[in-house]
Write a protein that holds these residues in place. Sequence first.
Motif, short mmCIF file in Angstrom:
data_model
loop_
_atom_site.label_atom_id
_atom_site.label_comp_id
_atom_site.label_asym_id
_atom_site.label_seq_id
_atom_site.Cartn_x
_atom_site.Cartn_y
_atom_site.Cartn_z
N ASN A 9 14.01 26.70 7.52
CA ASN A 9 14.09 27.09 8.92
C ASN A 9 15.10 28.22 9.10
OD1 ASN A 9 16.79 25.99 9.50
ND2 ASN A 9 15.84 23.96 9.45
N THR A 10 15.24 28.69 10.32
CA THR A 10 16.08 29.87 10.57
C THR A 10 17.48 29.52 11.06
OG1 THR A 10 15.17 30.08 12.82
CG2 THR A 10 14.08 31.33 11.05
N SER A 11 17.86 28.26 10.96
CA SER A 11 19.20 27.85 11.38
C SER A 11 20.23 28.16 10.29
CB SER A 11 19.23 26.33 11.68
OG SER A 11 20.56 25.88 11.84
N THR A 36 18.51 32.26 4.23
CA THR A 36 17.85 31.90 5.48
C THR A 36 16.70 32.86 5.74
OG1 THR A 36 19.98 31.16 6.38
CG2 THR A 36 18.18 31.47 7.95
N GLU A 42 13.26 27.39 14.26
CA GLU A 42 14.64 26.95 14.07
C GLU A 42 14.72 25.57 13.43
OE1 GLU A 42 16.76 26.53 17.72
OE2 GLU A 42 15.16 25.39 18.71
N SER A 43 13.63 24.82 13.51
CA SER A 43 13.50 23.58 12.75
C SER A 43 12.02 23.39 12.44
CB SER A 43 14.05 22.37 13.52
OG SER A 43 13.33 22.17 14.72
N LEU A 147 17.60 19.35 14.02
CA LEU A 147 18.82 19.88 14.60
C LEU A 147 19.73 18.77 15.13
CD1 LEU A 147 17.44 23.03 16.45
CD2 LEU A 147 18.37 22.83 14.13
N GLU A 150 22.21 17.49 12.49
CA GLU A 150 23.41 18.30 12.29
C GLU A 150 24.40 18.12 13.44
OE1 GLU A 150 24.76 22.93 12.60
OE2 GLU A 150 22.65 22.39 12.80
N GLN A 151 23.88 17.96 14.65
CA GLN A 151 24.74 17.92 15.83
C GLN A 151 25.55 16.64 15.93
OE1 GLN A 151 21.72 18.53 18.77
NE2 GLN A 151 21.56 20.74 18.39
#
Length: 239
Positions: A9-11, A36, A42-43, A147, A150-151
């Motif tokens: 993903n792009t995170s 990346t 993004e996910s 995401l 991770e948060q």
Amino acid sequence: MRILVVNVNTSAAVTDAIAARATAVASPGTEIVGVTPRFGAESVEGNVESHLAALGVLDAVLRYGDPYDAVVQAGFGEHGREALQEALEVPVVDITDAAASTALYLGRRYSVVTSLDRTVPLIEDRLVLGGLAARCASIRASGLGVLELEQDPSRAVAAIAGQAVAAVADDGAEVIVLGCGGMAGLADAVRDRAGVPVVDGVPAAVTVAESLVRLGLSTSKIRTFAPARPKRIDGWPFG
């Protein structure tokens, strides 16, 4: 030795976490480079995003300008490994294959704990394709998106460990596989709660990649992953 560890993903934050976990287990003299993709979701939590990720990862690797010895694709159950194997001369290791095959050394049956339920069919398909499904006891979803993992790490561990405990108690699992690249670094906490070995695909893949490089082995270029035939590619939008 230099190993590219490519996030699907792009995170950038997920890439950093994956690269940090890979670096922690890499042998002295092994350089880990986190990569990346320039484009993508993004996910990655579904078929459209997974197919887009396959292109993004291929683009990112082919654009990387410095020499490298192996590539790790850090997406669990995602598409794209085969394209990398066809395009590259160096070993390519997907964390799905690495984690599941490592689990086979540790117990008779393993279970995967992943993110969302919608990703379970993708993982089932990848395990079948890799010849790794026969000893998979179950694939369970934690209910948390990539995401979210991770948060809120403490919430992530509670959700993953809860499913891991259930897999051991109800499904006959003897080993747990973390079924998401975003779960990198959570294995020890989950193992403490589940009481069985827990395999994190990122370090497993790095270890396999290092071994292949040291053994002087790479993808066979006969038949399945033979180089693509020269031809015009029309309309490729990414340069």
